[in-house]
Motif scaffolding. Sequence first.
Motif, PDB file in Angstrom:
ATOM      1  N   PRO A 173      -5.115 -13.688   6.113  1.00 27.80           N
ATOM      2  CA  PRO A 173      -6.003 -14.199   5.060  1.00 27.80           C
ATOM      3  C   PRO A 173      -7.187 -13.269   4.772  1.00 27.80           C
ATOM      4  N   ASP A 174      -7.466 -12.358   5.681  1.00 21.55           N
ATOM      5  CA  ASP A 174      -8.576 -11.432   5.506  1.00 21.55           C
ATOM      6  C   ASP A 174      -8.205 -10.216   4.660  1.00 21.55           C
ATOM      7  N   ILE A 175      -6.934 -10.054   4.313  1.00 21.74           N
ATOM      8  CA  ILE A 175      -6.493  -8.951   3.456  1.00 21.74           C
ATOM      9  C   ILE A 175      -6.170  -9.526   2.081  1.00 21.74           C
ATOM     10  N   ASN A 176      -6.881  -9.074   1.075  1.00 22.32           N
ATOM     11  CA  ASN A 176      -6.670  -9.527  -0.297  1.00 22.32           C
ATOM     12  C   ASN A 176      -5.427  -8.836  -0.855  1.00 22.32           C
ATOM     13  N   PHE A 177      -4.412  -9.627  -1.183  1.00 17.60           N
ATOM     14  CA  PHE A 177      -3.140  -9.092  -1.659  1.00 17.60           C
ATOM     15  C   PHE A 177      -3.333  -8.184  -2.878  1.00 17.60           C
ATOM     16  N   ASN A 178      -4.085  -8.633  -3.875  1.00 11.61           N
ATOM     17  CA  ASN A 178      -4.262  -7.852  -5.109  1.00 11.61           C
ATOM     18  C   ASN A 178      -4.964  -6.530  -4.850  1.00 11.61           C
ATOM     19  N   LYS A 179      -5.971  -6.543  -4.008  1.00 16.74           N
ATOM     20  CA  LYS A 179      -6.650  -5.287  -3.671  1.00 16.74           C
ATOM     21  C   LYS A 179      -5.732  -4.356  -2.884  1.00 16.74           C
ATOM     22  N   ALA A 180      -4.947  -4.950  -1.973  1.00 13.62           N
ATOM     23  CA  ALA A 180      -4.031  -4.145  -1.167  1.00 13.62           C
ATOM     24  C   ALA A 180      -2.903  -3.564  -2.014  1.00 13.62           C
ATOM     25  N   MET A 181      -2.582  -4.202  -3.130  1.00 17.78           N
ATOM     26  CA  MET A 181      -1.588  -3.645  -4.040  1.00 17.78           C
ATOM     27  C   MET A 181      -2.173  -2.510  -4.873  1.00 17.78           C
ATOM     28  N   THR A 182      -3.484  -2.433  -4.925  1.00 17.40           N
ATOM     29  CA  THR A 182      -4.157  -1.382  -5.691  1.00 17.40           C
ATOM     30  C   THR A 182      -4.401  -0.142  -4.839  1.00 17.40           C
ATOM     31  N   ILE A 183      -4.773  -0.359  -3.588  1.00 15.37           N
ATOM     32  CA  ILE A 183      -5.085   0.747  -2.686  1.00 15.37           C
ATOM     33  C   ILE A 183      -4.594   0.379  -1.292  1.00 15.37           C
ATOM     34  N   LEU A 184      -3.994   1.327  -0.621  1.00 16.05           N
ATOM     35  CA  LEU A 184      -3.453   1.126   0.721  1.00 16.05           C
ATOM     36  C   LEU A 184      -4.540   0.613   1.662  1.00 16.05           C
ATOM     37  N   HIS A 185      -4.208  -0.425   2.430  1.00 15.79           N
ATOM     38  CA  HIS A 185      -5.130  -1.011   3.402  1.00 15.79           C
ATOM     39  C   HIS A 185      -4.585  -0.806   4.808  1.00 15.79           C
ATOM     40  N   GLY A 186      -5.496  -0.613   5.746  1.00 15.40           N
ATOM     41  CA  GLY A 186      -5.123  -0.521   7.145  1.00 15.40           C
ATOM     42  C   GLY A 186      -6.266  -1.034   7.997  1.00 15.40           C
ATOM     43  N   VAL A 187      -5.944  -1.458   9.204  1.00 21.16           N
ATOM     44  CA  VAL A 187      -6.963  -1.884  10.158  1.00 21.16           C
ATOM     45  C   VAL A 187      -6.744  -1.096  11.438  1.00 21.16           C
ATOM     46  N   TYR A 188      -7.812  -0.435  11.891  1.00 21.32           N
ATOM     47  CA  TYR A 188      -7.754   0.348  13.130  1.00 21.32           C
ATOM     48  C   TYR A 188      -9.048   0.126  13.888  1.00 21.32           C
ATOM     49  N   GLN A 189      -8.919  -0.226  15.139  1.00 22.38           N
ATOM     50  CA  GLN A 189     -10.071  -0.532  15.990  1.00 22.38           C
ATOM     51  C   GLN A 189     -10.985  -1.553  15.316  1.00 22.38           C
ATOM     52  N   LYS A 190     -10.349  -2.565  14.733  1.00 26.21           N
ATOM     53  CA  LYS A 190     -11.008  -3.694  14.065  1.00 26.21           C
ATOM     54  C   LYS A 190     -11.827  -3.298  12.839  1.00 26.21           C
ATOM     55  N   LYS A 191     -11.559  -2.097  12.295  1.00 28.57           N
ATOM     56  CA  LYS A 191     -12.243  -1.633  11.083  1.00 28.57           C
ATOM     57  C   LYS A 191     -11.234  -1.478   9.959  1.00 28.57           C
ATOM     58  N   LEU A 192     -11.647  -1.879   8.760  1.00 31.03           N
ATOM     59  CA  LEU A 192     -10.797  -1.749   7.585  1.00 31.03           C
ATOM     60  C   LEU A 192     -10.834  -0.312   7.083  1.00 31.03           C
ATOM     61  N   LEU A 193      -9.661   0.269   6.884  1.00 30.04           N
ATOM     62  CA  LEU A 193      -9.519   1.609   6.304  1.00 30.04           C
ATOM     63  C   LEU A 193      -8.824   1.456   4.960  1.00 30.04           C
ATOM     64  N   LEU A 194      -9.155   2.326   4.015  1.00 28.37           N
ATOM     65  CA  LEU A 194      -8.573   2.259   2.677  1.00 28.37           C
ATOM     66  C   LEU A 194      -8.021   3.611   2.250  1.00 28.37           C
ATOM     67  N   GLY A 195      -6.958   3.572   1.442  1.00 32.45           N
ATOM     68  CA  GLY A 195      -6.417   4.759   0.793  1.00 32.45           C
ATOM     69  C   GLY A 195      -6.033   5.875   1.738  1.00 32.45           C
ATOM     70  N   LEU A 196      -6.526   7.066   1.425  1.00 29.11           N
ATOM     71  CA  LEU A 196      -6.169   8.244   2.203  1.00 29.11           C
ATOM     72  C   LEU A 196      -6.731   8.210   3.614  1.00 29.11           C
ATOM     73  N   ASN A 197      -7.729   7.385   3.870  1.00 29.99           N
ATOM     74  CA  ASN A 197      -8.222   7.241   5.241  1.00 29.99           C
ATOM     75  C   ASN A 197      -7.150   6.597   6.120  1.00 29.99           C
ATOM     76  N   VAL A 198      -6.361   5.699   5.546  1.00 26.96           N
ATOM     77  CA  VAL A 198      -5.239   5.100   6.271  1.00 26.96           C
ATOM     78  C   VAL A 198      -4.184   6.171   6.534  1.00 26.96           C
ATOM     79  N   THR A 199      -3.847   6.924   5.494  1.00 25.15           N
ATOM     80  CA  THR A 199      -2.843   7.978   5.611  1.00 25.15           C
ATOM     81  C   THR A 199      -3.250   9.008   6.653  1.00 25.15           C
ATOM     82  N   HIS A 200      -4.496   9.447   6.594  1.00 22.33           N
ATOM     83  CA  HIS A 200      -4.990  10.440   7.555  1.00 22.33           C
ATOM     84  C   HIS A 200      -4.921   9.906   8.980  1.00 22.33           C
TER      85      HIS A 200
END
Length: 154
Positions: free
Chosen positions: A53-80
């Motif tokens: 429930p903490d991940i917004n589906f529409n936003k995640a469809m716009t930009i890649l989402h990831g969680v690492y060490q309890k922090k939200l990562l977006l886009g190329l930060n997830v890829t990296h």
Amino acid sequence: MTTRKYTCDKLVIFYDGNCPLCSLEMQKLKQHDANNQIELVNLHQANFNTLYPDINFNKAMTILHGVYQKKLLLGLNVTHRAWTIVGKGAFVAPLQLPIVKQLAHCFYLLVAKYRHPLSQFIYRRLGIGTNTCELGVCYEKSAKETNNIDHRRQ
């Protein structure tokens, strides 16, 4: 993050499983994930909103989402982070250089926006990837599916 508990040692990636290009990258990433440090979550799974429930589906469809060490990562930060975790960080390290990072982010947003038609173009012209993906399963559509023709006897 409110409801879902994330482990500190795993990167959780929320990806568009209906996108052949996205699914192909996730497949390649998992091939290098010998220590099982990455968890892939298809945004289109039936109970996604309940489980995450903490991940917004529409936003995640716009930009890649990831969680690492309890922090939200977006886009190329997830890829990296993902490719670094599996030992291929040298290939994506230039994405973190100041000028390159800004340009790459803009390019990423453009590719993300048009990922479905780009997937089809790359498949048709270069034969790379798969023709289509549904529910995390990628395959080539048959002519019958493509033309929506009912060939059953009446």
